[in-house]
Design an enzyme around this catalytic site. Structure first.
Site, mmCIF file in Angstrom:
data_model
loop_
_atom_site.group_PDB
_atom_site.id
_atom_site.type_symbol
_atom_site.label_atom_id
_atom_site.label_comp_id
_atom_site.label_asym_id
_atom_site.label_seq_id
_atom_site.Cartn_x
_atom_site.Cartn_y
_atom_site.Cartn_z
ATOM 1 N N GLU A 1 2.563 0.334 16.633
ATOM 2 C CA GLU A 1 2.509 -0.938 17.370
ATOM 3 C C GLU A 1 3.656 -1.049 18.380
ATOM 4 O O GLU A 1 3.589 -1.861 19.302
ATOM 5 C CB GLU A 1 2.562 -2.118 16.408
ATOM 6 C CG GLU A 1 1.267 -2.384 15.650
ATOM 7 C CD GLU A 1 0.143 -2.917 16.535
ATOM 8 O OE1 GLU A 1 0.413 -3.727 17.438
ATOM 9 O OE2 GLU A 1 -1.007 -2.514 16.315
ATOM 10 N N GLN B 1 0.827 -1.214 0.000
ATOM 11 C CA GLN B 1 0.000 0.000 0.000
ATOM 12 C C GLN B 1 0.866 1.271 0.000
ATOM 13 O O GLN B 1 0.743 2.135 -0.870
ATOM 14 C CB GLN B 1 -0.900 0.013 1.242
ATOM 15 C CG GLN B 1 -1.563 1.370 1.497
ATOM 16 C CD GLN B 1 -2.328 1.428 2.799
ATOM 17 O OE1 GLN B 1 -3.547 1.300 2.784
ATOM 18 N NE2 GLN B 1 -1.657 1.632 3.924
ATOM 19 N N GLN C 1 7.147 -8.199 7.130
ATOM 20 C CA GLN C 1 5.973 -9.032 7.389
ATOM 21 C C GLN C 1 5.139 -8.128 8.287
ATOM 22 O O GLN C 1 5.452 -7.911 9.451
ATOM 23 C CB GLN C 1 6.381 -10.332 8.084
ATOM 24 C CG GLN C 1 5.274 -11.381 8.196
ATOM 25 C CD GLN C 1 4.031 -10.901 8.913
ATOM 26 O OE1 GLN C 1 3.060 -10.432 8.268
ATOM 27 N NE2 GLN C 1 4.015 -10.970 10.225
ATOM 28 N N TYR D 1 5.529 -8.764 15.882
ATOM 29 C CA TYR D 1 5.658 -7.659 14.923
ATOM 30 C C TYR D 1 6.124 -6.387 15.632
ATOM 31 O O TYR D 1 7.083 -5.727 15.201
ATOM 32 C CB TYR D 1 4.318 -7.418 14.222
ATOM 33 C CG TYR D 1 4.264 -6.148 13.408
ATOM 34 C CD1 TYR D 1 4.795 -6.105 12.122
ATOM 35 C CD2 TYR D 1 3.685 -4.985 13.920
ATOM 36 C CE1 TYR D 1 4.762 -4.937 11.375
ATOM 37 C CE2 TYR D 1 3.643 -3.822 13.177
ATOM 38 C CZ TYR D 1 4.185 -3.799 11.912
ATOM 39 O OH TYR D 1 4.150 -2.628 11.181
ATOM 40 N N SER E 1 6.457 1.997 13.659
ATOM 41 C CA SER E 1 5.017 1.740 13.773
ATOM 42 C C SER E 1 4.487 2.089 15.157
ATOM 43 O O SER E 1 5.174 1.902 16.174
ATOM 44 C CB SER E 1 4.782 0.247 13.522
ATOM 45 O OG SER E 1 3.505 -0.139 13.956
ATOM 46 N N ALA F 1 9.440 -2.486 3.502
ATOM 47 C CA ALA F 1 9.198 -3.933 3.428
ATOM 48 C C ALA F 1 9.129 -4.526 4.831
ATOM 49 O O ALA F 1 9.865 -4.114 5.719
ATOM 50 C CB ALA F 1 10.322 -4.609 2.651
HETATM 51 P P1 GDP Z 1 -3.088 -3.517 13.656
HETATM 52 O O1 GDP Z 1 -3.468 -2.340 14.505
HETATM 53 O O2 GDP Z 1 -1.775 -3.327 12.970
HETATM 54 O O3 GDP Z 1 -3.171 -4.820 14.359
HETATM 55 O O4 GDP Z 1 -4.149 -3.502 12.430
HETATM 56 P P2 GDP Z 1 -5.422 -4.434 12.090
HETATM 57 O O5 GDP Z 1 -6.197 -3.679 11.069
HETATM 58 O O6 GDP Z 1 -4.981 -5.814 11.723
HETATM 59 O O7 GDP Z 1 -6.240 -4.533 13.464
HETATM 60 C C1 GDP Z 1 -6.749 -3.396 14.108
HETATM 61 C C2 GDP Z 1 -7.570 -3.823 15.305
HETATM 62 O O8 GDP Z 1 -8.755 -4.461 14.866
HETATM 63 C C3 GDP Z 1 -6.869 -4.803 16.242
HETATM 64 O O9 GDP Z 1 -7.058 -4.384 17.570
HETATM 65 C C4 GDP Z 1 -7.603 -6.113 16.004
HETATM 66 O O10 GDP Z 1 -7.649 -6.966 17.151
HETATM 67 C C5 GDP Z 1 -8.994 -5.598 15.681
HETATM 68 N N1 GDP Z 1 -9.824 -6.567 14.947
HETATM 69 C C6 GDP Z 1 -11.046 -7.011 15.299
HETATM 70 N N2 GDP Z 1 -11.506 -7.899 14.411
HETATM 71 C C7 GDP Z 1 -10.538 -8.040 13.463
HETATM 72 C C8 GDP Z 1 -10.436 -8.834 12.275
HETATM 73 O O11 GDP Z 1 -11.321 -9.588 11.926
HETATM 74 N N3 GDP Z 1 -9.281 -8.692 11.537
HETATM 75 C C9 GDP Z 1 -8.271 -7.834 11.913
HETATM 76 N N4 GDP Z 1 -7.172 -7.732 11.139
HETATM 77 N N5 GDP Z 1 -8.342 -7.088 13.032
HETATM 78 C C10 GDP Z 1 -9.455 -7.188 13.798
#
Ligand code: GDP
Length: 332
Positions: free
Chosen positions: A140, A20, A96, A161, A138, A94
């Site tokens: 995170e 992205q 994971q 991560y 990040s 880049a």
């Molecule tokens: P992250 O902040 O890098 O982990 O980005 P994500 O978009 O993968 O997740 C954002 C938040 O959405 C996290 O707190 C996940 O636990 C929550 N979440 C809830 N349901 C889902 C789901 O079905 N897929 C993902 N990817 N995240 C989810």
């Protein structure tokens, strides 16, 4: 022929160009007149959909986008490429990059998202090429440290991560301090777009809302709806990355909107964009929970505003509409 007013030729190397952010950054740099080189991984299936519209035949003398096979796990390849390309700027995008997947593949995540950064920095240092370096750090990394989070907030990563990104943050700072490299960390809060990977929560919700509205899907399975995130628009964030490398001095910056919404709010924004009630379509599936969760990320980007003049304009309600409308169009 050169003119006194002409800027020196600028050449960027982007790792993660097929992602992205890589695709938006390549667009931005090509618009600015850069020659852009991208690192791509060999795969039996094509993985360049996000940059196909930018691709030019390398035989064309006007071509300014060049793709090279390589990988952050292959250090000697990185040295060869840096020496051959002689970039003025290197953007390390880049990784994971999926938090949930990093619990399943913690070692691989460390080898790419963590040690990959050292391999790239070492390739720059060893080759002596005076490239400026951007590291995709990040939010995170803040993990369990409560918001608001800024450049001085202590890290407390909650996933392999996040831990790998903390390592990369520090190795980037170390190369700045030890070798005087212009190396900076952009600490970006979640940033989304219609080009976001399909398993990240925003894109997953936007796609499902459009598919359900079109009668092609019935149920959306989700994990924790209470998580709070600071979601911005990726297209604006790549401009911030570029500005960090144009600054007079290398400094680390947070990019964020400063807004806080829950996953539940994002469901509301996307489903209401197609006149649906999300409560009628969403079911819980524990497989989407993480072994340790990041409850709340809300960034304070005032340093980026003060030093770089950067500010997020698109906020989550509008972002959700942009993403859902793009998926509705894709259904047609
Ligand atoms: P992250 O902040 O890098 O982990 O980005 P994500 O978009 O993968 O997740 C954002 C938040 O959405 C996290 O707190 C996940 O636990 C929550 N979440 C809830 N349901 C889902 C789901 O079905 N897929 C993902 N990817 N995240 C989810």
């Amino acid at each position: 022929m050169t003119h006194g007013t002409e800027r020196p030729a600028r050449t960027a190397l982007i790792t993660g160009i097929t992602g992205q952010d890589g695709s938006y950054l390549a667009e931005l740099l090509l618009e600015k007149g850069y020659t852009v080189h991208g690192l791509i991984r060999r795969s039996s299936t094509f993985n360049t959909a996000r940059i196909d519209h930018l691709y030019q035949d390398p035989h064309d003398p006007a071509a300014r986008l060049f793709l090279h096979h390589g990988d952050l796990t292959d250090g000697s390849r990185l040295v060869t490429l840096i020496e051959r390309i002689q970039p003025t700027e290197v953007y390390n995008l880049a990784a994971q990059s999926h938090v949930r997947v990093s619990f399943d593949e913690p070692e691989f995540t460390g080898m790419t998202t963590g040690l990959g950064t050292t391999r790239l920095l070492e390739a720059i240092r060893a080759s002596g090429v005076p490239a400026r370096f951007y590291q995709a750090s990040s939010s995170e990394m803040f993990g369990a440290t409560p918001p608001p989070q800024n450049e001085d907030t202590p890290f407390w990563p909650r996933s392999p991560y996040g831990a790998a990104k903390v390592y990369s943050y520090w190795i980037t700072r170390n190369y700045r301090e030890a070798y005087d490299l212009f190396a900076v960390n952009g600490i970006l809060f979640n940033h989304e777009s219609p080009r976001r990977g399909e398993t990240f929560v925003t894109r997953k919700i936007a796609m499902a809302a459009a598919a359900i509205a079109a009668g092609k899907q019935e149920t959306l399975f989700m994990g924790n709806l209470d998580a709070v995130r600071d979601w911005g628009y990726a297209k604006e964030y790549v401009e911030g990355m570029w500005r960090m490398l144009q600054a007079d001095t290398p400094r680390d910056y947070v990019l964020a909107t400063g807004t806080s919404y829950t996953v539940r709010d994002f469901l509301e924004f996307c489903f209401s964009a197609v006149d649906l009630e999300w409560q009628n379509h969403v079911s819980f599936d524990p497989r989407y929970l993480r072994p340790s969760e990041v409850d709340s990320l809300v960034g304070d980007a005032s340093r980026a505003h003060a030093d770089l003049g950067w500010k997020a304009e698109v906020l989550p309600p509008q972002l959700a509409r942009i993403m859902t409308q793009a998926e509705v169009q894709a259904q047609i």
